[in-house]
Design an enzyme around this catalytic site. Structure first.
Site, PDB file in Angstrom:
ATOM      1  N   GLU A   9       0.852  -1.196   0.000  1.00 46.99           N
ATOM      2  CA  GLU A   9       0.000   0.000   0.000  1.00 46.99           C
ATOM      3  C   GLU A   9       0.890   1.249   0.000  1.00 46.99           C
ATOM      4  OE1 GLU A   9      -2.639  -0.653   3.309  1.00 46.99           O
ATOM      5  OE2 GLU A   9      -3.243  -2.597   2.508  1.00 46.99           O
ATOM      6  N   GLU A  59      -8.097   5.039   4.636  1.00 44.92           N
ATOM      7  CA  GLU A  59      -7.866   4.246   3.427  1.00 44.92           C
ATOM      8  C   GLU A  59      -7.836   5.148   2.199  1.00 44.92           C
ATOM      9  OE1 GLU A  59      -7.581   0.924   3.296  1.00 44.92           O
ATOM     10  OE2 GLU A  59      -8.400   0.178   5.185  1.00 44.92           O
ATOM     11  N   HIS A 119      -3.566   3.679   5.304  1.00 44.55           N
ATOM     12  CA  HIS A 119      -3.590   2.450   4.499  1.00 44.55           C
ATOM     13  C   HIS A 119      -3.942   2.779   3.053  1.00 44.55           C
ATOM     14  CE1 HIS A 119      -3.599  -1.015   7.451  1.00 44.55           C
ATOM     15  NE2 HIS A 119      -3.651   0.027   8.252  1.00 44.55           N
TER      16      HIS A 119
END
Length: 1226
Positions: A923, A1102, A1017
């Protein structure tokens, strides 16, 4: 007026008439009067039902007794005509009303009454054909609406009645047609299907099904549909295979395909394919299909159908059958374990790593002996027949329902004495700053004084501003090479470098580079082979000092490789960006595109806007990229394979391109085209080259010398490519390496390609992916970096590739790698690339690479450039990783105004914000967001200074250095997902998690609990940027226990930061946020920090790997500019959070504290027990796959793409979000 009156009176008359007739019929039933009256009344009702929709509607309306009266009469009458009349009425009612009226009839007990009528009618001799046609027609319509219909039919003995009718009346299509329709309904029940099969139904249907004929095509269609339903039973499928019916079906299909020139019988052709699809569900069926040359037959017929768009259903079904029957291949590897081995200091007792270590060496872990687990006869029926009775509102098993477990309970976990080991990492809590040269010795308001060394560039993704050429710092490289020089002269290149130091003093240095391999004649220019000219940088032959060739003054510092190339090509589209391009022998690169960040202006407190923004001038200061420094850092980076090479993109650095990159529109039919090309491998095996051109497992593989074969490499930091096989001249299969000490997690890739020719379409297939779907199916492209483009002043990663798709392939995945599941397949990412330059060196990556060495370089540059009087910056070592790399810990805040007591007190009492990133190596976007955060915090922006004065930032920018260095996708060297170890991390196996948790436990112990914890993330399956948080109330609400939900009292402050970000960060999407706590996430950082440490605002942020489908960046793929902007906006959001949580300290704009009711609504449907998916999340494609909303998790899915319909009370809300809701939510 009179006309309206007449109509209403007429309708009233009709309504009264049907009510009267039904009442009359009911009276007849009770008085058992003569049948003539019943016959007359039912015929009148039939006439009304046939002619008027209102009558049909009234008879099936809620509260109407019409259906009961009809069914009661049907049950009791002995008169044939009355029975036929009522059956005709029922046919009229259910035919016109769709499923609702059929369900209404079932609810009134119609199924049982009609089945009983069928039984009674079958005993009469001779049989009444009309009666049988009517009963079968209506049962075929209502059967699918009755969940217990299969059992009822079997108990009543209806199966054999219908089957015998077909056997005895094969020449009577009018009777056979409804019988076949009812057989199809019976077959939906697996026990009925087996029972019918034993009584010869399969053989019977093949008497009806035959080659092309213009007669009885309707009967043929129904017979095929019935056959397809029956063959879903494995017993029937085996019976069909044993009797050679697979060959028969293929022959019939070819016959219909040839003769149906006008495509009028597509449904029949599809019915044959559906039967083949059912029979090939078993291994025997697939073998029979292959033996009958089915692959070639369906391949050829489907290719002939491609020209006619209306025949797409045939092409798609053929494609599915061929893919299913394609023989499963072994992945061409000696083992699926990683090519690299790292011996762990401690072997876990349980879990996948323990299993990996316990496998005997002789076990073949690549594939199982039996990849099919579908031949087990599972047709023993559960008599309760609950397979159709699945409760659609089932509870999600993954949601934590135990209130006691949900309530945050601060657990010290370790004693105060143990936690004292972290004291040295918090000097800011004890330092009295007596030895510091502070800005002021008097307690007074902070003012900017003195010259700030090296202002840091603020990242932004805003509109581009033109640079000021007068302020540009230019690096000038002059290359003097005589084409007529002798050999000894060619060995020397004179480089004059003009470089500005921090104090703005010019100095010139000359450097002699004696490496012949790194010298190129200007006469040859760029026409020479770049691979030879740019011999790969290795750590063994780097000179002590390398000369930076050009400086991107505004954004980054890029250096030329050791060979200085000349270029006379013009790049007109770059001129607008303020760059001085390569001209002749002089290389000059000025300021690249750069703009200011949109930030809050803290002085503007009078503004009523919900977002106060002011453009900040970006001064021309030192940049974070330094090629020389990067090389020095790489030398000290420890990798398992002991890498000695450096990838050019990491050496040159990356700047965002000056253009937008839209989400790729997927061409129609691209997936089936790729699959057809894969099927050609089986059909035309002689065309396949099948040559290994790169192999990590075999160091002695022969590197191809031919000029038209691509050359590959991944032996550098963060690289991942295990093996490459040339399939066709310009097509290559690529296999990724597993994470070290693991046998799966294949997603991240980063590799080098050279030896290409321009104008050639090269197809790359990455064949061992494991996830069931990917954003590559929805517009995402891989990234490419061209060395030649970088030398032409375009040093950036760009999105490339056409014909991109992601689909299940024919490579078998062993149960060892699939968590015990057999018969699983791998997936393929395929993309096609045309290279712009001949013999270039290009790099491909899953996402923008960001190595561990890059992080260390950026931290060093930040440290050296900051103003120590203004910014408190510390870089400590949190711990050492398993392979001996250091895990950096960064502390950032504002220096106290003076060393007076009140200023030191204010300094020490600032709340903490704890940030972490890159626990999952693949990531990389998380690191770019973190870079944006770090640069913003270190900038001289007044907002950033205000932020530093408000908080102390503790940052672990890379929680998994070893995974990043070694090219892992998800795990550390322990072979485990570190974001599942927070509950009880092992200090020997998970040192970074153990000590990061220790820092948080220490802060809790000394009463400095962080206000916010956020773990950055990346998300591989969703668009936009969003957050996962923790809420008891929303979690309980998702369990449908609304009473319990109402009893929970909870501060809704956890929603404030995401709502702020949804207003100020263009990439952020509030409707994708979720605050539900799942059992499968109980060991993640977010949940543990919330539950054990007690941080209410504990988040996972995210960021998409693909792009955005809302807001300012809608329709664009995400780039590093947008990611860094998100990191900066996160900081701005924290300042706004400070204002909202401490309103007395600020003069707040009136619009900021509006309270509101906020309903985040999304059309939710449950697709699996642990997954909620937005109804319109992505467009559907040929292959129906579960588009899970997981947080990049391979083994357990992330619940709740959104917060569902949870509605907080007005008191719980802090920031208005109604505008966003209206704009973006469905």
């Amino acid at each position: 007026m009179s006309k309206l009156k007449v109509i209403s009176e007429k309708s009233l008359t009709n309504n009264s008439r049907i009510v009267g007739l039904l009442a009359q019929l009911e009276k007849i039933n009770t008085e058992s009067t003569e049948s003539d009256t019943a016959r007359y009344v039912t015929s009148k009702i039939l006439h009304l039902a046939q002619s008027q929709e209102k009558t049909r509607r009234e008879m099936t309306a809620k509260g109407s007794t019409g259906m009961e009266v009809l069914l009661s009469t049907l049950e009791n009458t002995k008169d044939l005509q009355t029975t036929l009349n009522i059956l005709s009425i029922l046919v009229e009612l259910v035919s016109a009303g769709g499923g609702r009226r059929a369900s209404f009839l079932v609810a009134k007990g119609g199924s049982q009454i009609l089945l009983q009528l069928l039984m009674n009618a079958s005993k009469e001799s001779p049989l009444n054909e009309e009666l049988m046609v009517q009963i079968h027609s209506i049962l075929a319509k209502i059967g699918p609406k009755d969940k217990k219909f299969g059992v009822k039919a079997r108990i009543n003995g209806a199966l054999n009645i219908t089957l015998n009718l077909v056997k005895q009346n094969l020449q009577n299509p009018r009777l056979v047609l409804p019988c076949l329709q009812l057989l199809r309904v019976y077959s939906a029940n697996s026990v009925n299907s087996v029972s019918l099969g034993k009584n010869g139904v399969v053989e019977l249907l093949f008497k009806i099904i035959g080659p092309f004929s213009k007669k009885n095509s309707g009967l043929m269609k129904v017979a095929l549909d019935t056959l397809a339903a029956l063959l879903k039973s494995k017993t029937n499928a085996r019976r069909a295979v044993d009797r050679g019916y697979v060959q028969v079906l293929l022959t019939i299909y070819v016959d219909w395909h040839r003769h149906d020139n006008r495509h009028r019988n597509m449904l029949i052709r599809k019915g044959i394919l559906q039967s083949l699809k059912s029979v090939t569900n078993i291994k025997l069926g697939r073998k029979a299909f292959i033996d009958a040359n089915g692959m070639k037959i369906l391949y050829n017929t489907s290719q002939e159908c491609l020209a006619v768009r209306t025949l797409d259903p045939l092409v798609n079904t053929s494609s599915l059958i061929m893919r299913k029957c394609f023989p499963k291949n072994r992945l061409p590897l000696p083992t699926i374990k990683s090519s690299f081995h790292f011996q762990l200091p401690v072997i876990p007792v349980t879990g996948p790593v323990a299993q990996l270590y316990s496998l005997p060496p002789e076990v073949d872990d690549v594939v199982d002996e039996s990849d099919d687990n579908d031949d087990i006869d599972l047709e023993a029926e559960n008599e309760t027949e609950n397979e159709d009775d699945v409760d659609q509102n089932f509870k999600n098993d993954d949601i934590e329902t135990d209130i006691n477990k949900l309530k945050p309970q601060q657990e010290p976990g370790r004693t105060i004495e143990e936690l004292k080991m972290y004291e040295h990492l918090f000097p800011e809590l004890v330092d009295d700053f007596q030895d510091y040269d502070l800005i002021s010795k008097e307690p007074k308001p902070f003012v900017f004084e003195g010259k700030v060394r090296g202002p840091i560039v603020v990242p932004t993704a805003g509109e581009e501003a033109s640079g000021n050429p007068g302020n540009l710092r230019k690096g000038i490289v002059r290359t003097n090479v005589s084409p007529k020089a002798d050999e000894s002269d060619k060995k020397h290149t004179c480089v004059d470098l003009a470089k500005e130091d921090i104090k703005d003093n010019d100095r010139t240095s000359q450097q002699q580079l004696g490496d012949q391999n790194r010298t190129i004649s200007s006469a040859q220019g760029l026409n020479n082979d770049i691979v030879k000219a740019l011999d790969r940088i290795t750590l063994q032959n780097i000179p002590p000092q390398t000369a930076p060739g050009f400086t991107a003054g505004a954004k980054k510092d890029y250096s030329l490789p050791l060979t200085v190339l000349t270029c006379t090509k013009a790049c007109p589209h770059m001129a607008t960006c303020g760059n001085v391009l390569f001209e002749g022998r002089t290389v000059q690169l000025g300021k690249l595109c750069c703009t200011g960040v949109e930030t809050e202006d803290d002085e503007d407190t009078e503004s009523t806007s919900s977002v106060e923004q002011a453009s900040v001038e970006v001064s021309d200061g030192p940049t974070l990229h330094d090629s020389d420094l990067y090389i020095e850092i790489v030398k000290n980076t420890k990798s398992v394979p002991e890498y000695s090479e450096v990838a050019y993109p990491d050496y040159f650095g990356h700047i965002p391109p000056p253009f937008k990159e839209p989400i790729l529109e997927r061409p129609y039919g691209v997936q089936r085209t790729k699959i057809a090309q894969d099927i050609e491998r089986l059909i035309h095996q002689s065309d396949i080259i099948d040559r290994v051109v790169y192999d990590l497992d075999n160091p002695n593989y022969a590197i191809p010398e031919e000029g038209d074969i691509l050359k590959f490499n991944s032996k550098f930091e963060s690289g991942n490519l295990r093996k490459v096989i040339q399939i066709r001249k310009n097509e290559y299969d690529l296999i990724l390496n597993s994470d070290i000490n693991s046998n799966h997690y294949h997603q991240w890739f980063y590799f080098e390609v050279s030896g290409m020719r321009p104008g050639v379409a090269y197809r790359f297939n990455i064949i061992n992916c494991e996830k069931s779907n990917s954003q590559f199916n929805y517009g995402m492209q891989p990234l490419m970096y061209s060395v030649q483009e970088a030398l032409n002043a375009r040093p950036w990663w760009i999105r490339v590739g056409t014909d991109i798709c992601y689909y299940k392939n024919h490579f078998s995945r062993s149960s060892v790698a699939a968590g015990g599941q057999k018969g699983k397949s791998y997936y393929t990412i395929t993309f096609t690339v045309n290279f712009p330059h001949k013999d270039d060196v290009c790099y491909f990556a899953y996402h923008y690479p960001y190595t561990y060495s890059t992080l260390q370089m950026h931290l060093q540059k930040l440290e050296s450039a900051h103003n120590p009087q203004q910014i408190y910056f510390r870089k400590d070592v949190l711990c050492e990783t398993l392979s001996g790399n250091t895990c950096p810990l960064v502390t950032i805040t504002a220096m106290p105004e003076s060393n007076y007591y009140e200023h030191i007190c204010q300094f020490r009492n600032r709340p903490y914000v704890f940030l972490s990133a890159r626990v999952h190596p693949g990531e990389t976007n998380a690191s770019w967001v973190m870079k944006g955060t770090l640069e913003y915090l270190m900038s001289n922006n007044p907002t950033a200074q205000s932020l530093r004065e408000s908080y102390i930032f503790k940052i672990v920018p890379m929680l998994n250095p070893d995974g990043v260095i070694n090219g892992n996708h998800r795990c550390s060297l322990s072979g485990e997902d570190l974001n599942r170890q927070w509950q009880s991390p092992n200090p020997d196996l998970h040192p970074t998690i153990y000590h990061a948790k220790g820092l948080l436990q220490y802060l809790a112990a000394v009463k400095h609990l962080p206000l916010v914890y956020c773990d950055y993330h990346g998300h591989s399956r969703k668009k936009n940027v969003f957050m996962y948080g923790c809420s008891i109330k929303e979690t309980v609400w998702h369990t449908n226990d609304n009473a319990t939900s109402c009893d929970v009292v909870e501060d809704a402050g956890y929603r404030t930061l995401p709502k702020i970000l949804s207003h100020i960060a263009p990439a952020f999407c509030m409707s994708s946020c979720s605050f539900v706590v799942e059992k499968s996430k109980e060991s993640t950082a977010r949940v543990v920090v919330w539950r054990e440490i007690g941080v209410q605002r504990s988040y996972t942020m995210e960021s998409t790997l693909c792009g955005c489908d809302q807001g300012k960046y809608k329709g664009l793929q995400i780039g590093t500019r947008e990611l860094e902007e998100m990191g900066a906006k996160f900081c701005v959001g924290l300042l706004r959070l400070k204002r909202l949580t401490s309103p007395l300290e600020y003069n707040l704009p009136s619009g900021l504290l509006d309270f509101e009711n906020d309903l985040i609504e999304s059309n939710c449907k449950v697709t699996s027990p642990t997954t909620y998916v937005l109804d319109e999340d992505e467009p559907r494609f040929l292959e129906e796959v579960d588009y899970s909303a997981e947080s990049n998790d391979d083994l357990d899915t992330e619940l709740a793409e959104n917060a569902g319909d949870y509605e907080p009370s007005a008191q719980e809300e802090v920031l208005s979000d109604s505008e966003l809701s209206r704009t973006y939510l469905p």
